[in-house]
Scaffold this active site. Structure first.
Site, PDB file in Angstrom:
ATOM      1  N   GLY A 186       5.227  -1.782   0.828  1.00 48.55           N
ATOM      2  CA  GLY A 186       5.175  -2.679  -0.251  1.00 48.55           C
ATOM      3  C   GLY A 186       5.257  -4.240   0.468  1.00 48.55           C
ATOM      4  N   GLU A 228      -2.088   6.581   6.556  1.00 49.01           N
ATOM      5  CA  GLU A 228      -2.875   6.797   5.279  1.00 49.01           C
ATOM      6  C   GLU A 228      -4.255   6.215   5.619  1.00 49.01           C
ATOM      7  OE1 GLU A 228      -0.040   5.098   5.072  1.00 49.01           O
ATOM      8  OE2 GLU A 228      -0.620   3.290   3.817  1.00 49.01           O
ATOM      9  N   ASP A 274     -17.505  11.515 -15.215  1.00 51.20           N
ATOM     10  CA  ASP A 274     -16.062  11.802 -15.740  1.00 51.20           C
ATOM     11  C   ASP A 274     -16.027  12.491 -17.035  1.00 51.20           C
ATOM     12  OD1 ASP A 274     -15.186  10.522 -13.413  1.00 51.20           O
ATOM     13  OD2 ASP A 274     -14.755   8.599 -14.094  1.00 51.20           O
ATOM     14  N   HIS A 297       0.640   2.763   9.286  1.00 47.41           N
ATOM     15  CA  HIS A 297       0.105   3.403   8.119  1.00 47.41           C
ATOM     16  C   HIS A 297      -0.559   4.744   8.518  1.00 47.41           C
ATOM     17  CE1 HIS A 297       1.063   0.248   5.035  1.00 47.41           C
ATOM     18  NE2 HIS A 297       1.444  -0.534   6.315  1.00 47.41           N
ATOM     19  N   CYS A 331       6.114   2.343   6.276  1.00 40.28           N
ATOM     20  CA  CYS A 331       6.290   0.871   6.371  1.00 40.28           C
ATOM     21  C   CYS A 331       7.478   0.197   5.571  1.00 40.28           C
ATOM     22  CB  CYS A 331       5.072   0.025   5.867  1.00 40.28           C
ATOM     23  SG  CYS A 331       4.815  -1.634   6.344  1.00 40.28           S
ATOM     24  N   TYR A 332       7.253  -0.488   4.528  1.00 34.59           N
ATOM     25  CA  TYR A 332       8.535  -0.674   3.592  1.00 34.59           C
ATOM     26  C   TYR A 332       9.699   0.247   3.303  1.00 34.59           C
ATOM     27  CZ  TYR A 332      11.357  -2.774   0.116  1.00 34.59           C
ATOM     28  OH  TYR A 332      12.374  -3.629  -0.707  1.00 34.59           O
TER      29      TYR A 332
END
Ligand code: XMP
Length: 517
Positions: A56, A172, A229, A170, A83-84
């Protein structure tokens, strides 16, 4: 999604939160993103097997920094702070977080303790992606450092006994070489996830819950655009309730070649529904006749579309449900996750007149609202839908109308439709249809001089647009091979009427947009 193991991702406003969720899903583990404002009891009610705290933009030292109920760490549920999320974990549990002397940003070589279950099977040293100004300088009691870099003694920390882990980098993002392994280690080694999130299990559950929601007699209306979709949503609902589903497909005449036929084929034979194809081609052409302003075209087409759909909706019997192909990024973006901020309100419901909305007393049916786009495609494949439909590239609501510069005429529509079909065919033949995110032709409103046989011609310039992108917010133009461009150009000038010159659009977004109008 009952009966599947679930990870809860608590979002602290990071740009990468969606990406964390996608990576977890790629590991065949179901996860949900919730705002950090969600009370702990609500998080626990979801019975997560693990909790991930996202990054964040804030600093935990700020007076108004987002915090979390410290009791979260005392539930015996594994936690991974990113991280945050790491700084918050350290701060909340009594460690020290300080501003670093220099910001660590980019690819950083990190030494990992590969005896930790979080880093099992990894190389002892690899590159991880960092983006932080604050860092942990003293871990809370019970925690040890399990990774460090030159500038940072705590690139990761762990309290193995309590199964609380945190990483400053990170995992991800793909720039972290072994990021996916870190996430999978957390899921499998620490949370005990078995990878039970599969699309075939999803289909069974979705069908069951549609039946439950709609009941034995309920009827459902869905606006079918031909896009992936709404098509997958229709196929799922068809499987659940058959022709108690009515699909309305408005053919505004700006669809691509064979698109309407394909919708008709799929939803009459393969997934039988009560299909209403509204042939509104003349109606739309009349509305846009003589209009060349791009915004005016879009507005006219949008309004007309809602009118056509509403006309059909009015004919429906009472006590009905409205279905939509809402997907998870829409849910995240429209604010139900991000706390208070509504970033984008979306889709059909907003545009429908009040008296029509009021008809749908049953409510909304949104069978794919928990899925990411790649999962929607997997569901489509699993259901046996045609490849073209499942892998369809994005196509704007106003269709080919915004790919014809200036006034729209039936002739110009034919030109852009036929050239688009050739482009698609050749890109697919070259095996590039999955790696290029969007590609189409644009009929410019410019005529140039050419020569065909012995004849002078004065015909249109046609442009090819092909782009690569992750998110369509920024795009690069695709480096199509010259030989392929040569073949496409030759075919278009030979086979498509009213074109004597083909050009290639080599502009990024920004400053250009993907579509020309
Ligand atoms: P732009 O032109 O804004 O396009 O760079 C970004 C992406 O959005 C698609 N697009 C639309 N999609 N309705 C849609 O459903 C629209 O009116 C619309 N306009 C643009 C565009 O094709 C590209 O994928």
């Amino acid at each position: 999604m009952q009966n599947v193991q679930r990870i809860v991702i608590v979002d602290f406003g990071a740009q990468y939160t969606q990406l964390i969720a996608r990576r977890v899903r790629e590991a065949n583990v179901f996860c949900e993103v919730v705002s950090y404002l969600t009370p702990l009891q609500e998080i626990l009610a979801r019975r997560p097997v693990g909790i991930i705290l996202s990054g964040g933009p804030a600093s935990v030292l700020d007076a108004d920094a987002p915090h979390i109920d410290p009791a979260l760490y005392a539930q015996g549920i594994p936690v991974l702070g990113i991280c945050y999320g790491m700084q918050l974990t350290a701060y909340t549990l009594g460690g020290t977080v300080e501003r670093a002397s220099q910001r660590e940003y980019g690819r950083v070589p990190v030494e990992f303790d590969v005896t930790s279950p979080l880093f099992a099977g990894m190389k002892p040293r690899s590159v991880a992606w960092m983006s932080h100004t604050y860092h942990v300088t003293a871990a809370p009691a019970g925690f040890v450092s399990i990774a460090h870099s030159e500038n940072c003694a705590f690139c990761a920390m762990a309290n193995a006994e309590k199964r609380i882990y945190a990483v400053q980098f990170h995992p991800e993002v793909t720039h972290s070489e072994e990021g996916q392994t870190v996430l999978e280690n957390f899921l499998r080694n620490i949370c005990g996830c078995t990878g039970d999130w599969t699309m075939s299990a999803f289909i069974d559950q979705a069908v069951e819950s549609i039946r439950e929601q709609v009941g034995p007699d309920g009827r459902v209306l869905l606006g079918l655009s031909g896009g992936v979709d709404s098509s997958v949503a229709a196929a799922l609902i068809s499987r659940a309730i058959g022709n108690r589903l009515t699909c309305v497909y408005v053919d505004h005449g700006f669809m691509r070649k064979n698109e309407t036929e394909s919708v008709r084929e799929v939803f009459t034979r393969q997934f039988p529904v009560n299909l209403v194809i509204v042939d509104a081609r003349e109606r739309f052409l009349k509305q846009v006749a003589g209009v060349s302003d791009p915004e005016a075209k879009r507005k006219i087409i949008g309004n007309e579309f809602v009118c056509c759909f509403a006309d059909e909706a009015k004919k429906l019997e009472g006590g009905s449900f409205l279905a939509q192909g809402t997907i998870y990024p829409d849910v995240i973006e429209s604010g139900s996750v991000k706390g208070s901020a509504v970033i984008k309100s979306h889709h059909n419901v907003g545009g429908l007149p009040e008296d029509v909305k009021a008809k749908f007393t049953g409510g909304l049916v949104e069978p794919i609202r928990m899925l990411f786009k790649d999962e929607v495609r997997k569901v489509g494949e699993e259901l046996g839908m045609p490849r073209d439909m499942v892998w369809r590239q994005p196509f704007p609501g106003p269709g080919l109308a915004i790919r014809i510069m200036g006034e729209i005429t039936p002739d110009k529509l034919e030109t852009v439709r036929e050239s688009d079909a050739i482009l698609r065919e050749e890109v697919a033949l070259a095996g590039l249809d999955r790696s290029i995110n969007q590609y189409f032709t644009v009929l410019t409103n410019t005529r140039t001089v050419g020569v065909m046989g012995d004849e002078r011609t004065h015909d249109f310039v046609l442009a090819i647009r092909a782009v690569t992108t992750d998110d369509f917010m920024t795009v690069d133009w695709a480096r199509l091979p010259y030989d392929l461009l040569a073949k496409i150009s030759a075919r278009i000038v030979n086979e498509v009427p009213r074109v004597n010159r083909v050009v290639y659009d080599i502009t990024t977004k920004p400053p250009a947009t993907v579509e020309w109008e």
